[in-house]
Design a protein around this motif. Sequence first.
Motif, PDB file in Angstrom:
ATOM      1  N   HIS A  77       0.822  -1.210   0.000  1.00  0.00           N
ATOM      2  CA  HIS A  77       0.000   0.000   0.000  1.00  0.00           C
ATOM      3  C   HIS A  77       0.853   1.255   0.000  1.00  0.00           C
ATOM      4  CE1 HIS A  77      -2.833  -2.952   1.806  1.00  0.00           C
ATOM      5  NE2 HIS A  77      -3.562  -2.443   0.837  1.00  0.00           N
ATOM      6  N   GLY A  78       0.259   2.296  -0.541  1.00  0.00           N
ATOM      7  CA  GLY A  78       0.918   3.592  -0.550  1.00  0.00           C
ATOM      8  C   GLY A  78      -0.005   4.652   0.027  1.00  0.00           C
ATOM      9  N   GLU A  79       0.197   5.842  -0.417  1.00  0.00           N
ATOM     10  CA  GLU A  79      -0.561   6.998   0.058  1.00  0.00           C
ATOM     11  C   GLU A  79      -1.863   7.163  -0.726  1.00  0.00           C
ATOM     12  OE1 GLU A  79       1.312   9.992   1.679  1.00  0.00           O
ATOM     13  OE2 GLU A  79       2.932   8.658   2.251  1.00  0.00           O
ATOM     14  N   VAL A  80      -2.647   8.133  -0.323  1.00  0.00           N
ATOM     15  CA  VAL A  80      -3.845   8.490  -1.069  1.00  0.00           C
ATOM     16  C   VAL A  80      -3.389   9.073  -2.402  1.00  0.00           C
ATOM     17  CG1 VAL A  80      -5.862  10.001  -1.131  1.00  0.00           C
ATOM     18  CG2 VAL A  80      -5.193   8.905   1.009  1.00  0.00           C
ATOM     19  N   THR A  81      -4.003   8.591  -3.478  1.00  0.00           N
ATOM     20  CA  THR A  81      -3.595   9.004  -4.815  1.00  0.00           C
ATOM     21  C   THR A  81      -4.748   8.871  -5.795  1.00  0.00           C
ATOM     22  OG1 THR A  81      -1.887   8.702  -6.516  1.00  0.00           O
ATOM     23  CG2 THR A  81      -2.778   6.714  -5.514  1.00  0.00           C
ATOM     24  N   ARG A  82      -4.529   9.344  -6.979  1.00  0.00           N
ATOM     25  CA  ARG A  82      -5.475   9.164  -8.079  1.00  0.00           C
ATOM     26  C   ARG A  82      -5.069   7.881  -8.801  1.00  0.00           C
ATOM     27  NH1 ARG A  82      -6.557  13.609 -12.614  1.00  0.00           N
ATOM     28  NH2 ARG A  82      -7.471  14.552 -10.784  1.00  0.00           N
ATOM     29  N   GLY A  83      -6.075   7.113  -9.229  1.00  0.00           N
ATOM     30  CA  GLY A  83      -5.727   5.885  -9.920  1.00  0.00           C
ATOM     31  C   GLY A  83      -6.915   5.150 -10.500  1.00  0.00           C
ATOM     32  N   VAL A  84      -6.671   3.872 -10.777  1.00  0.00           N
ATOM     33  CA  VAL A  84      -7.659   2.975 -11.374  1.00  0.00           C
ATOM     34  C   VAL A  84      -8.165   2.041 -10.280  1.00  0.00           C
ATOM     35  CG1 VAL A  84      -8.006   1.192 -13.120  1.00  0.00           C
ATOM     36  CG2 VAL A  84      -6.426   3.089 -13.583  1.00  0.00           C
ATOM     37  N   PRO A  85      -9.475   1.990 -10.048  1.00  0.00           N
ATOM     38  CA  PRO A  85     -10.007   1.123  -8.993  1.00  0.00           C
ATOM     39  C   PRO A  85      -9.625  -0.343  -9.205  1.00  0.00           C
ATOM     40  CG  PRO A  85     -11.724   2.543  -9.861  1.00  0.00           C
ATOM     41  CD  PRO A  85     -10.538   2.696 -10.756  1.00  0.00           C
ATOM     42  N   THR A  86      -9.371  -1.036  -8.115  1.00  0.00           N
ATOM     43  CA  THR A  86      -9.052  -2.461  -8.180  1.00  0.00           C
ATOM     44  C   THR A  86      -9.666  -3.165  -6.975  1.00  0.00           C
ATOM     45  OG1 THR A  86      -7.288  -4.080  -8.507  1.00  0.00           O
ATOM     46  CG2 THR A  86      -6.815  -2.228  -7.005  1.00  0.00           C
TER      47      THR A  86
ATOM     48  N   ASP B 173     -17.779   4.794   3.303  1.00  0.00           N
ATOM     49  CA  ASP B 173     -16.983   6.003   3.082  1.00  0.00           C
ATOM     50  C   ASP B 173     -15.488   5.729   2.982  1.00  0.00           C
ATOM     51  OD1 ASP B 173     -19.293   7.494   3.145  1.00  0.00           O
ATOM     52  OD2 ASP B 173     -19.130   7.942   5.283  1.00  0.00           O
ATOM     53  N   GLU B 174     -15.073   4.502   3.147  1.00  0.00           N
ATOM     54  CA  GLU B 174     -13.655   4.142   3.087  1.00  0.00           C
ATOM     55  C   GLU B 174     -13.111   4.367   1.671  1.00  0.00           C
ATOM     56  OE1 GLU B 174     -11.406  -0.062   3.565  1.00  0.00           O
ATOM     57  OE2 GLU B 174     -12.823   0.469   5.141  1.00  0.00           O
ATOM     58  N   LEU B 175     -11.906   4.944   1.581  1.00  0.00           N
ATOM     59  CA  LEU B 175     -11.290   5.144   0.270  1.00  0.00           C
ATOM     60  C   LEU B 175     -10.979   3.787  -0.353  1.00  0.00           C
ATOM     61  CD1 LEU B 175      -8.821   8.110   0.906  1.00  0.00           C
ATOM     62  CD2 LEU B 175     -10.928   8.133  -0.425  1.00  0.00           C
ATOM     63  N   PRO B 176     -11.281   3.611  -1.641  1.00  0.00           N
ATOM     64  CA  PRO B 176     -11.071   2.321  -2.295  1.00  0.00           C
ATOM     65  C   PRO B 176      -9.597   2.100  -2.650  1.00  0.00           C
ATOM     66  CG  PRO B 176     -11.859   3.897  -3.884  1.00  0.00           C
ATOM     67  CD  PRO B 176     -11.874   4.592  -2.537  1.00  0.00           C
ATOM     68  N   PRO B 177      -9.220   0.848  -2.880  1.00  0.00           N
ATOM     69  CA  PRO B 177      -7.872   0.586  -3.377  1.00  0.00           C
ATOM     70  C   PRO B 177      -7.800   0.966  -4.856  1.00  0.00           C
ATOM     71  CG  PRO B 177      -9.087  -1.466  -3.161  1.00  0.00           C
ATOM     72  CD  PRO B 177      -9.962  -0.382  -2.621  1.00  0.00           C
TER      73      PRO B 177
ATOM     74  N   ARG C  95      -5.150 -10.940  -2.917  1.00  0.00           N
ATOM     75  CA  ARG C  95      -3.904 -10.452  -2.320  1.00  0.00           C
ATOM     76  C   ARG C  95      -4.158  -9.562  -1.111  1.00  0.00           C
ATOM     77  NH1 ARG C  95      -1.376  -6.750  -6.322  1.00  0.00           N
ATOM     78  NH2 ARG C  95       0.278  -6.554  -4.803  1.00  0.00           N
ATOM     79  N   ASP C  96      -5.219  -8.755  -1.177  1.00  0.00           N
ATOM     80  CA  ASP C  96      -5.364  -7.667  -0.215  1.00  0.00           C
ATOM     81  C   ASP C  96      -6.680  -7.637   0.544  1.00  0.00           C
ATOM     82  OD1 ASP C  96      -4.401  -5.172   0.927  1.00  0.00           O
ATOM     83  OD2 ASP C  96      -5.930  -4.200  -0.298  1.00  0.00           O
ATOM     84  N   GLY C  97      -7.645  -8.435   0.126  1.00  0.00           N
ATOM     85  CA  GLY C  97      -8.973  -8.313   0.694  1.00  0.00           C
ATOM     86  C   GLY C  97      -9.133  -8.915   2.073  1.00  0.00           C
ATOM     87  N   ARG C  98     -10.222  -8.536   2.694  1.00  0.00           N
ATOM     88  CA  ARG C  98     -10.633  -9.156   3.953  1.00  0.00           C
ATOM     89  C   ARG C  98     -11.198 -10.536   3.629  1.00  0.00           C
ATOM     90  NH1 ARG C  98     -13.515  -3.668   6.179  1.00  0.00           N
ATOM     91  NH2 ARG C  98     -11.583  -2.529   6.488  1.00  0.00           N
ATOM     92  N   ALA C  99     -11.476 -11.323   4.651  1.00  0.00           N
ATOM     93  CA  ALA C  99     -11.899 -12.715   4.454  1.00  0.00           C
ATOM     94  C   ALA C  99     -13.084 -12.837   3.498  1.00  0.00           C
ATOM     95  CB  ALA C  99     -12.215 -13.365   5.793  1.00  0.00           C
TER      96      ALA C  99
END
Length: 121
Positions: free
Chosen positions: A26-35, A50-54, A96-100
């Motif tokens: 993970h990195g900082e808050v940024t502009r990007g493509v949702p995944t 309201d959580e920021l998406p990956p 890789r990154d998700g919750r259960a």
Amino acid sequence: MQDKPNVLALEEFLVHGLKYAFPADHGEVTRGVPTSYAAAPLKIEISRGDELPPVWPWPDGDTRGIALEPLYKTAPIAALRDPVLYEFLALVDAIRDGRARERKIAERELIKRLRPGNAKP
């Protein structure tokens, strides 16, 4: 020698080894493509409020979120050109990154798509 990939071995690796071989970075808050859960096909099943998406960091991206490094630096380019590849990569990121719950849904979707006769047109 076999001409077809060993899909069962690939499934085993994706479900049980992927998050160890390619851990989420993970990195900082940024502009990007949702995944992950923020992209199709999971975005219709999972909501994080309201959580920021990956997102994969990408200057031309249209979503503000938490940076998640893609498996390969040019994955966002390839994914934006190929919607099927985009969905596969988003499912991989959910594993890789998700919750259960996200991981289980992503595993189910990925296996469904990998097995013969289940591929999307």
